[in-house]
Write an enzyme that holds these catalytic residues in place. Structure first.
Site, PDB file in Angstrom:
ATOM      1  N   ARG A 176      57.317 -48.979 -25.779  1.00  0.00           N
ATOM      2  CA  ARG A 176      57.808 -49.288 -24.428  1.00  0.00           C
ATOM      3  C   ARG A 176      56.675 -49.095 -23.433  1.00  0.00           C
ATOM      4  O   ARG A 176      56.527 -49.835 -22.470  1.00  0.00           O
ATOM      5  CB  ARG A 176      58.994 -48.425 -24.074  1.00  0.00           C
ATOM      6  CG  ARG A 176      60.332 -48.988 -24.502  1.00  0.00           C
ATOM      7  CD  ARG A 176      60.432 -49.325 -25.986  1.00  0.00           C
ATOM      8  NE  ARG A 176      61.728 -49.811 -26.359  1.00  0.00           N
ATOM      9  CZ  ARG A 176      62.743 -49.040 -26.728  1.00  0.00           C
ATOM     10  NH1 ARG A 176      62.590 -47.735 -26.816  1.00  0.00           N
ATOM     11  NH2 ARG A 176      63.905 -49.570 -27.026  1.00  0.00           N
ATOM     12  N   ASP A 205      58.587 -51.594 -31.355  1.00  0.00           N
ATOM     13  CA  ASP A 205      59.842 -51.866 -30.675  1.00  0.00           C
ATOM     14  C   ASP A 205      59.698 -53.229 -30.001  1.00  0.00           C
ATOM     15  O   ASP A 205      58.615 -53.814 -30.033  1.00  0.00           O
ATOM     16  CB  ASP A 205      60.212 -50.748 -29.677  1.00  0.00           C
ATOM     17  CG  ASP A 205      61.728 -50.526 -29.659  1.00  0.00           C
ATOM     18  OD1 ASP A 205      62.444 -51.491 -29.341  1.00  0.00           O
ATOM     19  OD2 ASP A 205      62.161 -49.413 -29.979  1.00  0.00           O
ATOM     20  N   HIS A 280      65.035 -54.617 -32.787  1.00  0.00           N
ATOM     21  CA  HIS A 280      63.962 -53.996 -31.995  1.00  0.00           C
ATOM     22  C   HIS A 280      62.597 -54.551 -32.409  1.00  0.00           C
ATOM     23  O   HIS A 280      61.621 -53.792 -32.498  1.00  0.00           O
ATOM     24  CB  HIS A 280      63.970 -52.466 -32.164  1.00  0.00           C
ATOM     25  CG  HIS A 280      65.031 -51.757 -31.353  1.00  0.00           C
ATOM     26  ND1 HIS A 280      64.989 -51.659 -29.978  1.00  0.00           N
ATOM     27  CD2 HIS A 280      66.161 -51.129 -31.736  1.00  0.00           C
ATOM     28  CE1 HIS A 280      66.059 -50.988 -29.552  1.00  0.00           C
ATOM     29  NE2 HIS A 280      66.784 -50.668 -30.599  1.00  0.00           N
ATOM     30  N   ASP A 344      68.267 -49.278 -36.183  1.00  0.00           N
ATOM     31  CA  ASP A 344      69.246 -49.077 -35.118  1.00  0.00           C
ATOM     32  C   ASP A 344      69.530 -50.335 -34.307  1.00  0.00           C
ATOM     33  O   ASP A 344      68.706 -51.244 -34.237  1.00  0.00           O
ATOM     34  CB  ASP A 344      68.764 -47.969 -34.162  1.00  0.00           C
ATOM     35  CG  ASP A 344      67.413 -48.293 -33.547  1.00  0.00           C
ATOM     36  OD1 ASP A 344      66.508 -48.719 -34.293  1.00  0.00           O
ATOM     37  OD2 ASP A 344      67.254 -48.143 -32.320  1.00  0.00           O
ATOM     38  N   GLU A 345      70.714 -50.329 -33.721  1.00  0.00           N
ATOM     39  CA  GLU A 345      71.102 -51.250 -32.651  1.00  0.00           C
ATOM     40  C   GLU A 345      70.870 -52.734 -32.937  1.00  0.00           C
ATOM     41  O   GLU A 345      70.438 -53.468 -32.058  1.00  0.00           O
ATOM     42  CB  GLU A 345      70.376 -50.846 -31.347  1.00  0.00           C
ATOM     43  CG  GLU A 345      70.735 -49.435 -30.906  1.00  0.00           C
ATOM     44  CD  GLU A 345      70.064 -48.986 -29.617  1.00  0.00           C
ATOM     45  OE1 GLU A 345      70.742 -48.304 -28.833  1.00  0.00           O
ATOM     46  OE2 GLU A 345      68.879 -49.308 -29.382  1.00  0.00           O
ATOM     47  N   TRP A 411      71.378 -39.771 -34.496  1.00  0.00           N
ATOM     48  CA  TRP A 411      71.091 -39.785 -33.051  1.00  0.00           C
ATOM     49  C   TRP A 411      72.327 -40.018 -32.209  1.00  0.00           C
ATOM     50  O   TRP A 411      72.444 -39.487 -31.111  1.00  0.00           O
ATOM     51  CB  TRP A 411      69.996 -40.806 -32.723  1.00  0.00           C
ATOM     52  CG  TRP A 411      70.396 -42.254 -32.796  1.00  0.00           C
ATOM     53  CD1 TRP A 411      70.499 -43.021 -33.913  1.00  0.00           C
ATOM     54  CD2 TRP A 411      70.725 -43.107 -31.696  1.00  0.00           C
ATOM     55  NE1 TRP A 411      70.876 -44.294 -33.589  1.00  0.00           N
ATOM     56  CE2 TRP A 411      71.017 -44.384 -32.229  1.00  0.00           C
ATOM     57  CE3 TRP A 411      70.795 -42.926 -30.309  1.00  0.00           C
ATOM     58  CZ2 TRP A 411      71.375 -45.471 -31.426  1.00  0.00           C
ATOM     59  CZ3 TRP A 411      71.158 -44.013 -29.510  1.00  0.00           C
ATOM     60  CH2 TRP A 411      71.435 -45.253 -30.073  1.00  0.00           C
ATOM     61  N   TYR A 436      67.231 -35.708 -26.422  1.00  0.00           N
ATOM     62  CA  TYR A 436      66.614 -36.877 -25.799  1.00  0.00           C
ATOM     63  C   TYR A 436      65.825 -36.469 -24.555  1.00  0.00           C
ATOM     64  O   TYR A 436      66.384 -36.244 -23.483  1.00  0.00           O
ATOM     65  CB  TYR A 436      67.678 -37.945 -25.515  1.00  0.00           C
ATOM     66  CG  TYR A 436      67.801 -38.869 -26.715  1.00  0.00           C
ATOM     67  CD1 TYR A 436      67.863 -38.324 -27.998  1.00  0.00           C
ATOM     68  CD2 TYR A 436      67.793 -40.251 -26.593  1.00  0.00           C
ATOM     69  CE1 TYR A 436      67.924 -39.136 -29.127  1.00  0.00           C
ATOM     70  CE2 TYR A 436      67.849 -41.075 -27.718  1.00  0.00           C
ATOM     71  CZ  TYR A 436      67.911 -40.499 -28.971  1.00  0.00           C
ATOM     72  OH  TYR A 436      67.960 -41.304 -30.078  1.00  0.00           O
ATOM     73  N   PHE A 437      64.519 -36.400 -24.749  1.00  0.00           N
ATOM     74  CA  PHE A 437      63.663 -35.919 -23.672  1.00  0.00           C
ATOM     75  C   PHE A 437      63.334 -37.014 -22.655  1.00  0.00           C
ATOM     76  O   PHE A 437      62.514 -36.808 -21.762  1.00  0.00           O
ATOM     77  CB  PHE A 437      62.378 -35.311 -24.254  1.00  0.00           C
ATOM     78  CG  PHE A 437      62.575 -33.980 -24.937  1.00  0.00           C
ATOM     79  CD1 PHE A 437      63.844 -33.437 -25.094  1.00  0.00           C
ATOM     80  CD2 PHE A 437      61.496 -33.267 -25.422  1.00  0.00           C
ATOM     81  CE1 PHE A 437      64.037 -32.210 -25.719  1.00  0.00           C
ATOM     82  CE2 PHE A 437      61.667 -32.041 -26.050  1.00  0.00           C
ATOM     83  CZ  PHE A 437      62.932 -31.510 -26.203  1.00  0.00           C
ATOM     84  N   TRP A 486      61.615 -41.358 -25.729  1.00  0.00           N
ATOM     85  CA  TRP A 486      61.630 -42.813 -25.497  1.00  0.00           C
ATOM     86  C   TRP A 486      60.982 -43.073 -24.153  1.00  0.00           C
ATOM     87  O   TRP A 486      61.233 -42.350 -23.186  1.00  0.00           O
ATOM     88  CB  TRP A 486      63.070 -43.320 -25.522  1.00  0.00           C
ATOM     89  CG  TRP A 486      63.754 -43.034 -26.815  1.00  0.00           C
ATOM     90  CD1 TRP A 486      64.647 -42.044 -27.072  1.00  0.00           C
ATOM     91  CD2 TRP A 486      63.562 -43.719 -28.059  1.00  0.00           C
ATOM     92  NE1 TRP A 486      65.032 -42.079 -28.386  1.00  0.00           N
ATOM     93  CE2 TRP A 486      64.386 -43.097 -29.017  1.00  0.00           C
ATOM     94  CE3 TRP A 486      62.779 -44.810 -28.451  1.00  0.00           C
ATOM     95  CZ2 TRP A 486      64.443 -43.520 -30.343  1.00  0.00           C
ATOM     96  CZ3 TRP A 486      62.847 -45.236 -29.764  1.00  0.00           C
ATOM     97  CH2 TRP A 486      63.664 -44.602 -30.696  1.00  0.00           C
ATOM     98  N   THR A 487      60.181 -44.120 -24.076  1.00  0.00           N
ATOM     99  CA  THR A 487      59.306 -44.202 -22.907  1.00  0.00           C
ATOM    100  C   THR A 487      59.552 -45.406 -21.988  1.00  0.00           C
ATOM    101  O   THR A 487      58.652 -45.819 -21.270  1.00  0.00           O
ATOM    102  CB  THR A 487      57.835 -44.187 -23.364  1.00  0.00           C
ATOM    103  OG1 THR A 487      57.630 -45.283 -24.269  1.00  0.00           O
ATOM    104  CG2 THR A 487      57.492 -42.885 -24.049  1.00  0.00           C
ATOM    105  N   GLU A 488      60.763 -45.937 -21.998  1.00  0.00           N
ATOM    106  CA  GLU A 488      61.046 -47.019 -21.043  1.00  0.00           C
ATOM    107  C   GLU A 488      60.641 -46.610 -19.625  1.00  0.00           C
ATOM    108  O   GLU A 488      60.108 -47.404 -18.856  1.00  0.00           O
ATOM    109  CB  GLU A 488      62.543 -47.338 -21.033  1.00  0.00           C
ATOM    110  CG  GLU A 488      63.072 -48.036 -22.277  1.00  0.00           C
ATOM    111  CD  GLU A 488      63.655 -47.064 -23.287  1.00  0.00           C
ATOM    112  OE1 GLU A 488      63.182 -45.905 -23.359  1.00  0.00           O
ATOM    113  OE2 GLU A 488      64.570 -47.468 -24.028  1.00  0.00           O
TER     114      GLU A 488
HETATM  115  C1  TNX Z   1      68.498 -45.676 -27.970  1.00  0.00           C
HETATM  116  S1  TNX Z   1      67.733 -43.793 -30.282  1.00  0.00           S
HETATM  117  C2  TNX Z   1      67.487 -46.185 -28.792  1.00  0.00           C
HETATM  118  C3  TNX Z   1      66.166 -46.458 -28.208  1.00  0.00           C
HETATM  119  C4  TNX Z   1      66.146 -46.233 -26.720  1.00  0.00           C
HETATM  120  C5  TNX Z   1      66.887 -44.947 -26.397  1.00  0.00           C
HETATM  121  C6  TNX Z   1      66.856 -44.574 -24.948  1.00  0.00           C
HETATM  122  C7  TNX Z   1      67.640 -45.180 -30.912  1.00  0.00           C
HETATM  123  C8  TNX Z   1      67.638 -45.197 -32.361  1.00  0.00           C
HETATM  124  N1  TNX Z   1      67.607 -46.288 -30.153  1.00  0.00           N
HETATM  125  O1  TNX Z   1      65.772 -47.773 -28.531  1.00  0.00           O
HETATM  126  O2  TNX Z   1      64.827 -46.162 -26.298  1.00  0.00           O
HETATM  127  O3  TNX Z   1      68.232 -45.093 -26.774  1.00  0.00           O
HETATM  128  O4  TNX Z   1      67.401 -43.295 -24.725  1.00  0.00           O
END
Ligand code: TNX
Length: 780
Positions: A176, A205, A280, A344-345, A411, A436-437, A486-488
């Site tokens: 990010r 990502d 991602h 993920d996702e 997570w 989650y930092f 995570w560095t968005e």
């Molecule tokens: C979820 S944790 C994500 C990341 C995002 C993060 C932001 C995970 C496996 N996926 O892609 O950066 O939330 O908090």
């Protein structure tokens, strides 16, 4: 061996029982060691001190060189290296011992008034012993420039220590935002200082591919670069357009990675690389669109992507060949046991309509797209296992069935970790709630923009990685825990440090220290010298834990509002003002809850002597006629109804955080609230506040009306405010409407806030219902 035993005996014999009961006494070591027996004397490190060790042992030679290098840097003393047998008073001795109870990573540090002995079974423990010893010196020992002193005082005592968990992880997302190699070294130093042993490097990502792959060069030629929209909010960045140049980004060459891996290994840190799949990966598809279902074209997104539908095609065999070739190079770079494949996702809408994916589902006898993802992961696992590696992935890899030997990173809460452990799989815990930092670590108005959430250092500290619901046997599968960065919203190395320090210290203690004896106030006390070590190292760190948290309460005996002040650190002097000015070292010292006689803004900060330790917390408190008066709603708010029914007349307004537990919010419809003042009274002013945060679909009301009356059925409109709809994104902002009256008397005041109703055209949620927010109806 013998020498240590003798000294130990002598030492124990003279130690007082009282001292033994103290947990960490005069030692301020973080993470807290398993056993600490403080003495009551001191050892002096001086210009004549030397480092003694058995020169024929390579592990010791390396450790001695490292300790010498570090001590010389800060003390400026020569610290000559000498043979074990030449050790004398005033020296520091390193010794290999045989003590199975300390394991591979354990160590002992014994300090008498004339000698320091650091003992371990091997190199790992020795490094940790050295780190602990460094923390027994004053914080300037961490300085990279010489601090002149005649002697460095070390308290006497015995420390015996070994870690609780095998997986003590810190993660960093370099996709990010990209951070140059020199910062990665610094980050590894930060991990080593806290005795972490896993660095989870999130190298891929959507927004950037960061690892050079020789067989597939476009991954970095194209995938590492995006159009520069850094001036815009993460979720308001337009994709790369025709003619836009992709200039923002970077990647690590294979050579750089090898050096970093070696540097980490010297510090006993294993790097777990993460190569995301099947989602991602927009950056990879921008480089090689043939591995998507649609064929593209794609560009590397400069900001948020949601939902993630452009994913690898699972029906195309060449996708797997490509990924195997990528992973072959990755495995060659990273000698560790684990390869993280993300998982993920993935939104599988493309798979649903892709002929190849559907054919795969049929041919393999899979039930649906969830099982297709499971097929994808199993296939990758087979490949990794054939190369002697282990697969680890985010908890989504449980869906559709877990690959046979996979390890799960939990997570989305802890359920994934629990399910994995019950199935006999290993798991690493990293729930968003505690790990989650990228979340806020202090009051939002005092912090730089973050993704959301609230995770103060004390909450990290409170985390317990082994869920109660697991049996002892199942619990063995919990390898440990990890914090994710995570560095968005974290664009620079300094900002990474700010977000991780000192929360990293709390996480270090969660994964290293015994569960027994965990105590926040003890940690907070040890945190202060740790912050000074950060300063000596030149690290940016957050002082958010010092900031003052006000609690506004109603004192029913005295029938008035009182404010009590506290901070996570619970240390330092809290000083405050009530006249709107900034508190200084000369302002009133907080001693007991403050009685609020009239409307005022309380401003408070923590001090240590003249030094201000925190930002200034502002808490407006409204002492007005509607205070504690009953409120009825046309429709009662549900999701955002912080503070319950009394929240609109509790003397406190909501802040910038929409979920701060104060605001009342209504989605898709208007908000109407009526206050019963209890009797017919003269009214001079009515005021309300409203929140806007379009990123969270919250808009200022289009219109606000105040009505007044002596009866709820016959109310007269007494004020109207109109508010034009914003035509662009607006982060958290608050507006106040206020009307003065010369001649108004009433028992009831009604506020009607008209909702914008639907998100405008330009908004991500165009056509979907918006929120309208209201807090505190102030009547004077
Ligand atoms: C979820 S944790 C994500 C990341 C995002 C993060 C932001 C995970 C496996 N996926 O892609 O950066 O939330 O908090």
């Amino acid at each position: 061996m013998l020498r240590i035993a003798q000294v130990l005996f002598a030492f124990y014999a003279t130690m007082s029982l009282l001292a033994a009961q103290e947990t960490s006494g005069r030692f301020a070591v973080v993470p807290r060691p398993a056993h600490v027996e403080p003495g009551d004397d001191e050892f002096l490190l001086t210009e004549d001190s030397r480092i003694a060790f058995d020169g024929s042992d390579e592990t010791l030679a390396r450790a001695a060189a490292e300790l010498g290098r570090r001590l010389r840097q800060s003390t400026g003393y020569p610290l000559n290296l000498i043979g074990a047998d030449d050790a004398n008073d005033g020296d520091v001795a390193l010794e290999l011992i045989v003590d199975p109870s300390l394991g591979d990573e354990g160590y002992s540090v014994i300090i008498t008034d004339n000698r320091v002995m650091i003992g371990a079974n091997g190199g790992g423990g020795m490094l940790y012993g050295i780190e602990t010893f460094m923390q027994l010196l004053s914080p300037e020992a961490y300085s990279s420039s010489t601090v002149r002193k005649d002697e460095w005082v070390v308290p006497t005592g015995v420390i015996r220590d070994s870690p609780r968990f095998a997986w003590r992880g810190m993660h960093l997302d370099v996709s990010r935002h990209f951070f140059p190699a020199e910062f990665i070294y610094r980050y590894i130093d930060m991990l080593a200082m806290h005795k972490f042993n896993v660095f989870h490097w999130h190298l891929v990502d959507d927004q950037g591919w960061r690892v050079e792959i020789k067989r597939w060069p476009r991954l970095t030629e194209v995938g590492a670069w995006r159009v520069d929209r850094e001036d815009k909010h993460w979720n308001a960045r337009e994709p790369q357009g025709e003619g836009d140049r992709a200039t923002y980004g970077g990647y690590y060459s294979q050579e750089e990675i090898r050096d970093i891996v070696a540097y980490a290994a010297e510090r006993r840190i294993t790097i777990v690389p993460e190569i995301e799949m099947p989602a991602h990966v927009t950056c990879a598809l921008a480089a090689y669109p043939q591995f998507s279902c649609t064929g593209g074209p794609f560009t590397v997104p400069p900001g948020g992507v949601w939902p993630i539908t452009d994913i690898y095609c699972a029906g195309n065999d060449s996708t797997f060949i490509f990924l195997e070739e990528v992973l072959t190079e990755v495995m060659d770079l990273f000698p560790g046991k684990y390869i993280h494949i993300g998982g993920d996702e993935a939104t599988k809408t493309e798979w649903e309509i892709c002929e190849k994916c559907q054919a795969r589902i049929k041919d393999e006898g899979l039930a649906d797209e969830a099982e297709l993802q499971s097929y994808f992961i199993r296939r990758m696992e087979k490949f990794l296992v054939s190369k002697g590696k282990r697969l680890i992935g985010w908890d989504e890899i449980l869906e559709g069935g877990l690959a046979p030997e996979a390890t799960v990173m939990s997570w989305r809460g802890v359920a994934g970790g629990i399910a994995a452990a019950r199935e006999g799989h290993d798991a690493v815990m990293t729930p968003t709630s505690h790990c989650y930092f990228d979340y806020y670590q202090g009051r939002q108005e005092l912090e730089p923009l973050a993704i959301g959430g609230y995770l103060p250092v004390s909450k990290v500290y409170a985390y317990e990685p082994v869920p109660d619901s697991l049996t002892d046997d199942e619990a063995k599968h919990i390898l440990g825990a990890q914090a994710n960065v995570w560095t968005e919203y974290i664009p620079t190395p300094e900002h990474v440090q700010y977000m991780t320090l000192p929360r990293m210290a709390a996480m270090a203690e969660v994964v290293w220290s015994p569960k027994e004896g965990k105590e926040w106030t003890d940690f907070a006390r040890r945190l202060r010298p740790l912050l000074h070590r950060y300063e000596a190292r030149g690290y940016d760190y957050a002082r958010s834990a010092y900031s003052v948290d006000p609690a506004v309460l109603f004192d029913s005996a005295g029938q008035r509002l009182v404010v009590s002040l506290s901070s996570e650190m619970g240390t330092g002097d809290v000083r405050y003002t009530l006249d709107g000015s900034d508190p200084s070292a000369a302002s009133t010292l907080y001693r007991k809850p403050i009685r609020m006689e009239r409307t005022a803004t309380l401003r408070a900060a923590a001090f240590s002597g003249a030094e201000k330790l925190s930002g200034v917390t502002s808490q407006p408190v409204f002492v007005h006629s509607a205070l504690r008066k009953s409120v009825t709603y046309a429709v009662r708010p549900v999701r955002y109804n912080g503070g319950g029914d009394g929240a609109l007349t509790d003397g406190i307004r909501g802040g910038f955080l929409h979920a701060d537990g104060r605001w009342q919010g209504m989605q898709g419809r208007d908000l109407e609230a009526t206050v019963d003042l209890g009797k017919y009274v003269q009214i001079r002013t009515v005021a309300t506040t409203h929140l806007q945060n379009t990123y969270s679909w919250i808009f200022f009301p289009a219109r606000v009306e105040y009505l007044a009356g002596n009866d709820t059925t016959e109310m007269k409109r007494v004020a109207v405010f109109e508010r034009p709809l914003t035509d662009e994104h607006d982060g958290p902002s608050i507006i106040e409407f206020r009307e003065q009256f010369k001649n108004l008397s009433a028992r009831y005041i009604r506020v009607k806030a008209t909702n914008v109703a639907v998100c405008p055209e330009w908004h991500l949620g165009a056509g979907q219902p918006t929120w309208v927010f209201l807090d505190e109806i102030v009547v004077e």
